[in-house]
Design an enzyme around this catalytic site. Structure first.
Site, PDB file in Angstrom:
ATOM      1  N   LYS A 291       0.952  -1.321   0.268  1.00 15.54           N
ATOM      2  CA  LYS A 291      -0.513   0.412   0.046  1.00 15.54           C
ATOM      3  C   LYS A 291       1.086   0.957   0.255  1.00 15.54           C
ATOM      4  O   LYS A 291       2.126   1.076   0.164  1.00 15.54           O
ATOM      5  CB  LYS A 291      -0.739   0.085   1.681  1.00 15.54           C
ATOM      6  CG  LYS A 291      -0.788   0.504   2.880  1.00 15.54           C
ATOM      7  CD  LYS A 291       0.192   1.733   3.398  1.00 15.54           C
ATOM      8  CE  LYS A 291       0.768   1.251   4.614  1.00 15.54           C
ATOM      9  NZ  LYS A 291       1.252   2.459   4.592  1.00 15.54           N
TER      10      LYS A 291
ATOM     11  N   ASP B  63      -2.107  -1.727  10.243  1.00 14.70           N
ATOM     12  CA  ASP B  63      -3.056  -1.619   9.574  1.00 14.70           C
ATOM     13  C   ASP B  63      -3.682  -2.462   8.660  1.00 14.70           C
ATOM     14  O   ASP B  63      -3.566  -2.683   7.718  1.00 14.70           O
ATOM     15  CB  ASP B  63      -1.656  -1.625   8.640  1.00 14.70           C
ATOM     16  CG  ASP B  63      -0.932  -0.102   8.304  1.00 14.70           C
ATOM     17  OD1 ASP B  63      -1.792   1.287   9.257  1.00 14.70           O
ATOM     18  OD2 ASP B  63       0.750   0.375   7.949  1.00 14.70           O
TER      19      ASP B  63
HETATM   20  O1  C5P Z   1       0.505  -1.251  15.295  1.00 13.24           O
HETATM   21  P1  C5P Z   1       1.391  -1.417  15.208  1.00 13.24           P
HETATM   22  O2  C5P Z   1       1.845  -2.455  15.768  1.00 13.24           O
HETATM   23  O3  C5P Z   1       1.434  -1.109  13.844  1.00 13.24           O
HETATM   24  O4  C5P Z   1       2.053   0.019  15.299  1.00 13.24           O
HETATM   25  C1  C5P Z   1       3.629  -0.350  15.582  1.00 13.24           C
HETATM   26  C2  C5P Z   1       4.132   0.943  16.478  1.00 13.24           C
HETATM   27  O5  C5P Z   1       3.606   2.602  16.314  1.00 13.24           O
HETATM   28  C3  C5P Z   1       2.982   1.298  17.736  1.00 13.24           C
HETATM   29  O6  C5P Z   1       3.415  -0.072  19.142  1.00 13.24           O
HETATM   30  C4  C5P Z   1       2.958   2.281  17.964  1.00 13.24           C
HETATM   31  O7  C5P Z   1       4.420   2.810  18.668  1.00 13.24           O
HETATM   32  C5  C5P Z   1       2.420   2.850  17.095  1.00 13.24           C
HETATM   33  N1  C5P Z   1       1.972   3.355  16.610  1.00 13.24           N
HETATM   34  C6  C5P Z   1       1.048   4.595  17.274  1.00 13.24           C
HETATM   35  N2  C5P Z   1       0.016   5.208  16.573  1.00 13.24           N
HETATM   36  C7  C5P Z   1      -1.022   4.499  15.121  1.00 13.24           C
HETATM   37  C8  C5P Z   1       0.047   2.997  14.886  1.00 13.24           C
HETATM   38  C9  C5P Z   1       1.060   2.532  15.473  1.00 13.24           C
HETATM   39  O8  C5P Z   1       1.908   5.462  18.010  1.00 13.24           O
HETATM   40  N3  C5P Z   1      -1.734   4.924  15.065  1.00 13.24           N
END
Ligand code: C5P
Length: 298
Positions: free
Chosen positions: A18, A144
């Site tokens: 994406k 995501d």
């Molecule tokens: O959700 P995911 O594991 O992909 O996110 C990775 C990191 O990115 C999270 O631990 C967080 O620190 C940050 N994040 C965030 N806000 C979001 C998505 C991700 O702060 N909306």
């Protein structure tokens, strides 16, 4: 090998990458995540994910790239684990992953692989879960991942895990994805933003305003009017991205943006200019180029 279309034992799916047309960070939430408004877009660059269900318990992951983790450190492995746990049947899973999407590039490769594993297992298991339930399992794996169950042009809200189809679908647009051959860690990029504003959700009127702006960008091809709130912070830490952007503009690109928190950039503009740019040594000496197209919902 599939035995019959109705009762396959193995499924192979493309896991599309994406880009984010629009990425707005609305503030920091009490749970540490950031509240987002984003517009995702599936593109034709894809990994290939082959998934089989087995009688014997256990999860096996074969990878084309020996540098990536093949156990619980890989989101595709964790997707299989989460599916088996939710399903409750004592079965095993075999996954073969042929990687084409660069990792740590903001192109969602790991998340897309995980979503493809969930979709494949749900079909192999006889659809025990609705799309909504599958999206809940996906949200537990990463912000995501739910988007990749649907694809196309879609709006992401909350921490990105609340997905709606976009009223504006971008069909068959040529995009040049440019990968600078290094990774940007997402959690760190969020720290660079230093969001202080308390997160507040957008109203339907706020969403309408943004979708009208996006529609204008697409219909009038005003690619420089897109938005990515990571761009300034990431560009200031990696000046080579500014150099790449400059060269893309010189080559005739109308808009150059970071995808997610980077490191990949994507360029829009006349497709002949993008095709020429993809082959130009001025760019290929700094980055890998992928000429792709937008892909609709699947
Ligand atoms: O959700 P995911 O594991 O992909 O996110 C990775 C990191 O990115 C999270 O631990 C967080 O620190 C940050 N994040 C965030 N806000 C979001 C998505 C991700 O702060 N909306």
């Amino acid at each position: 090998m599939s035995h019959s279309p109705a009762n396959p034992v193995e499924i192979t799916l493309p896991a599309h990458a994406k880009i984010n047309w629009w990425l707005e960070i609305l503030g920091k939430r009490p749970d540490g995540y950031h509240e987002l408004f984003t517009i995702f877009q599936s593109i034709s660059l894809a990994d290939e994910v082959r998934v089989g269900l087995r009688a014997a318990p256990g999860i096996e992951l074969d990878l084309s790239d020996p540098h990536l983790p093949s156990g619980p450190g890989n989101l595709a492995w964790r997707a299989a684990e989460a599916f088996l746990q939710a399903w409750g049947e004592p079965r095993g899973v075999k996954i073969a992953l042929r990687k084409h999407i660069p990792a740590g590039a903001g192109l969602g490769g790991g998340s897309s692989d995980a979503a493809a594993v969930l979709r494949a297992l749900n079909r192999l298991a006889g659809e025990p879960f609705s799309r909504e339930r599958l999206a809940e399992i996906a949200a537990g794996l990463g912000s995501d991942v739910p988007f990749f169950l649907f694809g196309g042009t879609a709006v992401g809200l909350g921490r990105g895990e609340i997905v709606r189809p976009s009223p504006v679908q971008v069909v068959d647009e040529v995009i040049l994805v440019v990968w600078p051959r290094f990774a940007v860690p997402t959690a760190e990029a969020y720290r660079w933003i230093q969001a202080v504003r308390k997160a507040s959700r957008l109203t339907e009127a706020d969403l309408d305003t943004r979708m009208r702006a996006f529609r204008r960008v697409v219909t009038e091809r005003r690619w420089c009017d897109l938005r990515n709130d990571f761009q300034a912070a990431v560009f200031s830490r990696f000046p080579v991205l500014q150099a790449i952007r400059h060269r893309l503009h010189e080559a005739g690109a109308g808009g150059v943006w970071l995808s997610g928190s980077g490191s990949a950039l994507f360029a829009l503009g006349p497709s002949e200019a993008l095709q020429e740019a993809a082959k130009s040594p001025r760019l290929t000496e700094l980055a890998g180029c992928f000429l792709v197209r937008t892909v609709g919902a699947y």
